[in-house]
Design a protein around this motif. Structure first.
Motif, PDB file in Angstrom:
ATOM      1  N   PHE A  59      21.662  22.040  57.044  1.00  0.00           N
ATOM      2  CA  PHE A  59      21.142  21.725  55.718  1.00  0.00           C
ATOM      3  C   PHE A  59      20.024  20.689  55.809  1.00  0.00           C
ATOM      4  N   ALA A  60      20.218  19.667  56.636  1.00  0.00           N
ATOM      5  CA  ALA A  60      19.200  18.627  56.803  1.00  0.00           C
ATOM      6  C   ALA A  60      17.910  19.204  57.392  1.00  0.00           C
ATOM      7  N   GLY A  61      18.041  20.113  58.370  1.00  0.00           N
ATOM      8  CA  GLY A  61      16.856  20.736  58.946  1.00  0.00           C
ATOM      9  C   GLY A  61      16.087  21.558  57.930  1.00  0.00           C
ATOM     10  N   ALA A  62      16.808  22.268  57.071  1.00  0.00           N
ATOM     11  CA  ALA A  62      16.146  23.073  56.038  1.00  0.00           C
ATOM     12  C   ALA A  62      15.436  22.182  55.021  1.00  0.00           C
ATOM     13  N   ILE A  63      16.096  21.110  54.595  1.00  0.00           N
ATOM     14  CA  ILE A  63      15.470  20.188  53.641  1.00  0.00           C
ATOM     15  C   ILE A  63      14.259  19.507  54.273  1.00  0.00           C
ATOM     16  N   TRP A  64      14.389  19.119  55.537  1.00  0.00           N
ATOM     17  CA  TRP A  64      13.274  18.486  56.247  1.00  0.00           C
ATOM     18  C   TRP A  64      12.086  19.429  56.304  1.00  0.00           C
ATOM     19  N   ASN A  65      12.319  20.704  56.580  1.00  0.00           N
ATOM     20  CA  ASN A  65      11.240  21.689  56.592  1.00  0.00           C
ATOM     21  C   ASN A  65      10.559  21.782  55.236  1.00  0.00           C
TER      22      ASN A  65
END
Length: 110
Positions: free
Chosen positions: A87-93
């Protein structure tokens, strides 16, 4: 015509019967791996746009941890950590994607 709410209602009505739990692991594992690869591919495509490797590394690490937490260790804390990392990687993207010039944020009335 079949929309998403109809599909979700069908799955929700089948799930209490236990029908979705009867799918063998030899079917679910390849689907799970394909979904993880699709997530990594999406993160790679985003990387090609913004050229920041951080979200890609987080997504790859989270995918590996998710697989390990389900099929190797059966660890709930590791499972939830890997989901949070995905989830954090998707939000960061989403946060670091470049703003496109000429994109209007308001909707014109007809």
């Amino acid at each position: 015509m079949c929309d998403m709410s109809t599909i979700m209602a069908t799955f929700m009505s089948i799930d209490p019967l236990g029908a979705l739990t009867q799918v063998p692991d030899m079917v679910l594992r390849p689907i799970f791996i394909l979904l993880l690869i699709a997530g990594i591919a999406g993160s790679y495509l985003a990387y090609r746009v913004h050229r920041k490797v951080g979200p890609l590394l987080v997504t790859v690490l989270a995918s590996i941890l998710l697989y390990v937490s389900i099929y190797v260790t059966a660890s709930d804390p590791l499972y939830y950590l890997s989901l949070a990392l995905l989830f954090a990687g998707a939000i960061w993207n989403l946060l670091i994607r470049p703003k496109q010039a000429g994109l209007r944020t308001t909707v014109r009335s007809l």
